[in-house]
Design an enzyme around this catalytic site. Structure first.
Site, mmCIF file in Angstrom:
data_model
loop_
_atom_site.group_PDB
_atom_site.id
_atom_site.type_symbol
_atom_site.label_atom_id
_atom_site.label_comp_id
_atom_site.label_asym_id
_atom_site.label_seq_id
_atom_site.Cartn_x
_atom_site.Cartn_y
_atom_site.Cartn_z
ATOM 1 N N ASP A 152 56.104 20.103 52.591
ATOM 2 C CA ASP A 152 54.886 20.478 51.871
ATOM 3 C C ASP A 152 53.835 19.469 52.318
ATOM 4 O OD1 ASP A 152 52.774 20.677 50.044
ATOM 5 O OD2 ASP A 152 54.105 21.452 48.495
ATOM 6 N N ASN A 187 48.698 24.686 60.946
ATOM 7 C CA ASN A 187 48.473 26.083 60.557
ATOM 8 C C ASN A 187 48.437 26.260 59.039
ATOM 9 O OD1 ASN A 187 48.545 29.002 61.332
ATOM 10 N ND2 ASN A 187 50.456 28.943 60.183
ATOM 11 N N SER A 216 40.910 26.886 62.523
ATOM 12 C CA SER A 216 39.703 26.886 61.698
ATOM 13 C C SER A 216 39.406 28.310 61.229
ATOM 14 C CB SER A 216 38.548 26.299 62.520
ATOM 15 O OG SER A 216 37.397 26.174 61.732
ATOM 16 N N TYR A 219 36.799 26.908 50.760
ATOM 17 C CA TYR A 219 37.596 27.218 51.956
ATOM 18 C C TYR A 219 36.786 26.938 53.225
ATOM 19 C CZ TYR A 219 40.497 30.051 55.144
ATOM 20 O OH TYR A 219 41.288 30.488 56.180
ATOM 21 N N LYS A 236 37.655 24.307 56.155
ATOM 22 C CA LYS A 236 37.913 24.763 57.521
ATOM 23 C C LYS A 236 36.925 24.128 58.504
ATOM 24 C CE LYS A 236 41.532 26.965 57.256
ATOM 25 N NZ LYS A 236 42.652 26.578 58.105
HETATM 26 N N1 LIG Z 1 44.503 35.532 58.192
HETATM 27 C C1 LIG Z 1 43.230 35.338 58.525
HETATM 28 O O1 LIG Z 1 42.389 36.249 58.501
HETATM 29 C C2 LIG Z 1 42.791 33.973 58.954
HETATM 30 C C3 LIG Z 1 41.525 33.841 59.511
HETATM 31 C C4 LIG Z 1 41.111 32.597 59.940
HETATM 32 C C5 LIG Z 1 41.936 31.518 59.811
HETATM 33 N N2 LIG Z 1 43.167 31.674 59.248
HETATM 34 C C6 LIG Z 1 43.993 30.483 59.156
HETATM 35 O O2 LIG Z 1 45.239 30.762 59.775
HETATM 36 C C7 LIG Z 1 46.215 29.861 59.259
HETATM 37 C C8 LIG Z 1 47.453 30.635 58.865
HETATM 38 O O3 LIG Z 1 47.166 31.418 57.707
HETATM 39 P P1 LIG Z 1 47.694 32.899 57.555
HETATM 40 O O4 LIG Z 1 46.535 33.789 57.722
HETATM 41 O O5 LIG Z 1 48.900 33.110 58.375
HETATM 42 O O6 LIG Z 1 48.037 32.927 55.991
HETATM 43 P P2 LIG Z 1 49.448 32.921 55.254
HETATM 44 O O7 LIG Z 1 50.213 34.133 55.621
HETATM 45 O O8 LIG Z 1 49.128 32.742 53.804
HETATM 46 O O9 LIG Z 1 50.169 31.637 55.844
HETATM 47 C C9 LIG Z 1 49.788 30.353 55.436
HETATM 48 C C10 LIG Z 1 50.980 29.451 55.608
HETATM 49 O O10 LIG Z 1 50.604 28.135 55.170
HETATM 50 C C11 LIG Z 1 51.651 27.649 54.358
HETATM 51 N N3 LIG Z 1 51.204 26.636 53.426
HETATM 52 C C12 LIG Z 1 50.216 26.706 52.495
HETATM 53 N N4 LIG Z 1 50.145 25.557 51.816
HETATM 54 C C13 LIG Z 1 51.111 24.742 52.317
HETATM 55 C C14 LIG Z 1 51.550 23.431 52.032
HETATM 56 N N5 LIG Z 1 50.994 22.704 51.060
HETATM 57 N N6 LIG Z 1 52.558 22.904 52.758
HETATM 58 C C15 LIG Z 1 53.148 23.621 53.743
HETATM 59 N N7 LIG Z 1 52.801 24.877 54.051
HETATM 60 C C16 LIG Z 1 51.786 25.428 53.342
HETATM 61 C C17 LIG Z 1 52.132 28.885 53.618
HETATM 62 O O11 LIG Z 1 53.385 28.593 53.051
HETATM 63 P P3 LIG Z 1 53.901 29.371 51.734
HETATM 64 O O12 LIG Z 1 54.432 30.658 52.239
HETATM 65 O O13 LIG Z 1 54.921 28.438 51.175
HETATM 66 O O14 LIG Z 1 52.716 29.554 50.827
HETATM 67 C C18 LIG Z 1 52.176 29.878 54.760
HETATM 68 O O15 LIG Z 1 53.328 29.704 55.541
HETATM 69 C C19 LIG Z 1 45.542 29.150 58.084
HETATM 70 O O16 LIG Z 1 45.096 27.895 58.525
HETATM 71 C C20 LIG Z 1 44.357 30.044 57.755
HETATM 72 O O17 LIG Z 1 43.308 29.337 57.137
HETATM 73 C C21 LIG Z 1 43.615 32.864 58.828
#
Ligand SMILES: NC(=O)c1ccc[n+]([C@@H]2O[C@H](COP(=O)([O-])OP(=O)(O)OC[C@H]3O[C@@H](n4cnc5c(N)ncnc54)[C@H](OP(=O)(O)O)[C@@H]3O)[C@@H](O)[C@H]2O)c1
Length: 276
Positions: free
Chosen positions: A52, A80, A131, A145, A149
């Site tokens: 975590d 990530n 980001s 957020y 970012k």
């Molecule tokens: N999806 C989009 O449209 C988008 C766009 C731009 C940027 N991003 C970025 O892409 C990255 C991946 O996000 P995602 O879209 O794949 O969302 P996601 O499916 O919610 O994945 C986020 C991951 O981060 C983990 N996490 C959150 N808090 C944590 C902590 N304290 N310690 C360890 N792990 C933690 C979550 O674990 P849990 O499962 O345990 O919660 C999950 O595995 C993020 O940085 C997000 O800001 C996403």
């Protein structure tokens, strides 16, 4: 580059549509809060570790030391892990901002710091920062957020001693980010914001699982960039790369607006130096 990738927050490491891990000559280490969520990656050959990123620095140092010891080295860190906090400034508590920055900024710093000596000693290593477009545009109701970012963008600028950084700026990708149990949304109790706030959260909730971006393609592109293969062949790997059709349009508009602003306000912008 064959090597060792450690992926912090690994829910979406690329299992393709057929359920298999996309084949890359890399050993992947996935780190997440719940080991049971990473079992599919372990079955596909990744080493998994519980982490975590809001834990104390010492715990994180111990996990990083364990990570290095498994294969003797780490080549790439992907920062990530993150979540999204939605709400207006007036509706979010100070604690909501703290929690958002604790994960998205300080968690990233805590995971990255203990790897730096390892990278420095080897004069090698790549740190990937994820980001978001909000860091550029500042979407309304998304300040915590977007602010967090934006920090990722600044942290990624620090490159030295053979250590590379890569800043990825994705558009909207179909992950769990906006799902009911992941997105932390505060609906406004302030009459002036109530309608905007309800609509904003409803729009984002509707966007969940309707985002245009494919996370598997995103991760494949990141792998090409860090391994300097595939799409990067014959080209210099950029320090930062936006990814997603939506981000292309929005960022282009933002750049054009910024150039226009620089021209229109050129005299004022250049007028504030000391008279030497
Ligand atoms: N999806 C989009 O449209 C988008 C766009 C731009 C940027 N991003 C970025 O892409 C990255 C991946 O996000 P995602 O879209 O794949 O969302 P996601 O499916 O919610 O994945 C986020 C991951 O981060 C983990 N996490 C959150 N808090 C944590 C902590 N304290 N310690 C360890 N792990 C933690 C979550 O674990 P849990 O499962 O345990 O919660 C999950 O595995 C993020 O940085 C997000 O800001 C996403």
């Amino acid at each position: 580059m064959a090597g060792w990738i450690t992926w912090a927050g690994s829910a979406h490491f690329p299992l393709d549509e057929r359920g298999g891990v996309i084949e890359h000559p890399v050993r992947v280490q996935a780190r997440g809060r719940k080991l049971e969520d990473l079992k599919h990656l372990e079955q596909a050959g990744a080493a998994i570790l519980q982490l975590d990123i809001t834990d104390g620095q010492q715990n994180i140092n111990d996990t990083i030391a364990k990570a290095i010891s498994i294969y003797g080295r780490v080549d790439v860190l992907v920062n990530n892990a993150s979540y999204i906090s939605i709400g207006t400034w007036e509706d979010l508590e100070y604690g909501d901002f703290l929690a958002q920055f604790d994960t998205n900024v300080f968690g990233t710093i805590k995971v990255t710091r203990p790897l730096l000596p390892h990278f420095r000693q080897r004069r090698a290593g790549t740190i990937v920062f994820i980001s978001f477009l909000s860091g550029w545009i500042g979407h309304a109701g998304c300040s915590a957020y977007a602010g967090s970012k934006n920090c990722g963008r600044s942290l990624a600028g620090n490159r030295t001693l053979g250590i590379k950084t890569l800043l990825i700026e994705p558009g909207r990708f179909r992950t769990k980010l906006l799902s009911k149990n992941k997105m932390k949304a505060v609906i406004s109790t302030i009459p002036e914001y109530a309608e905007f706030s309800k609509t904003r959260v409803a729009t984002l909730s509707k966007e969940d699982q309707a985002q245009p971006g494919d996370p598997v393609k995103l991760v494949e592109t990141i792998l090409d960039l860090v391994r300097q293969e595939g799409i990067t062949e014959g080209r210099e790997v950029p320090f930062r790369l936006p990814l997603g059709r939506d981000v292309y349009g929005d960022m282009k508009t933002k750049c054009e607006e910024t150039l226009k602003l620089l021209e229109e306000w050129k005299t004022t912008i250049r007028s504030t130096d000391l008279e030497e």
